[in-house]
Write an enzyme that holds these catalytic residues in place. Sequence first.
Site, mmCIF file in Angstrom:
data_model
loop_
_atom_site.group_PDB
_atom_site.id
_atom_site.type_symbol
_atom_site.label_atom_id
_atom_site.label_comp_id
_atom_site.label_asym_id
_atom_site.label_seq_id
_atom_site.Cartn_x
_atom_site.Cartn_y
_atom_site.Cartn_z
ATOM 1 N N VAL A 184 23.706 26.432 -40.951
ATOM 2 C CA VAL A 184 23.248 25.132 -41.458
ATOM 3 C C VAL A 184 24.160 24.013 -40.957
ATOM 4 O O VAL A 184 23.683 22.941 -40.566
ATOM 5 C CB VAL A 184 23.139 25.127 -42.996
ATOM 6 C CG1 VAL A 184 22.728 23.759 -43.516
ATOM 7 C CG2 VAL A 184 22.132 26.185 -43.460
ATOM 8 N N CYS A 185 25.456 24.262 -40.929
ATOM 9 C CA CYS A 185 26.392 23.246 -40.450
ATOM 10 C C CYS A 185 26.129 22.919 -38.980
ATOM 11 O O CYS A 185 26.170 21.748 -38.578
ATOM 12 C CB CYS A 185 27.831 23.704 -40.632
ATOM 13 S SG CYS A 185 28.300 23.922 -42.362
ATOM 14 N N THR A 186 25.859 23.935 -38.193
ATOM 15 C CA THR A 186 25.554 23.717 -36.784
ATOM 16 C C THR A 186 24.288 22.879 -36.640
ATOM 17 O O THR A 186 24.264 21.912 -35.876
ATOM 18 C CB THR A 186 25.406 25.066 -36.048
ATOM 19 O OG1 THR A 186 26.667 25.750 -36.112
ATOM 20 C CG2 THR A 186 25.012 24.866 -34.594
#
Length: 160
Positions: free
Chosen positions: A53-55
């Site tokens: 999700v961060c990516t």
Amino acid sequence: MAHTPKIGDTVVDFRLPGGHLDGETFHRREYTLGEQRGKPLVLAFYPGDDTPVCTAQLCSYSDGLAALQSAGATVWGISPQGIDSHEQFARNRNLRMPLLSDQGRTVAKSFGITAPLIGLRRAVFILTGTGRLHWKHVTAVGATYPPATTLTTQLAKLGA
């Protein structure tokens, strides 16, 4: 734990180490909130480099960076990983915004977004040029994030 700032609150200055990928060079330096006075700033707190999700979130903001900058804003990604991890993340994903290291979670704590197990909640704050909080999005679990278009819309409201 500190409380999350309210809309209209002035955010306390902070200093964090970080880096910015420019071409093939990753420039490392100290970043301070005070240096951004006079222009809007987007602070994107995320739990970890190279996580799914961060990516997706940071790639979305990097892809939308031109529109965000056209709205007058600077964008900083902030997470607990060290600068070496940030450099690798920026290189792997061609991220073009500065990535700041909050290893002690001091800044995350001051924003009231630390959380057990995950370290910190995914959160985005838009600050005005005077350092006041204009808009925020703080998740309970961290699986969602506002798209760059939402941030651009919020930034446009600053000029209205």
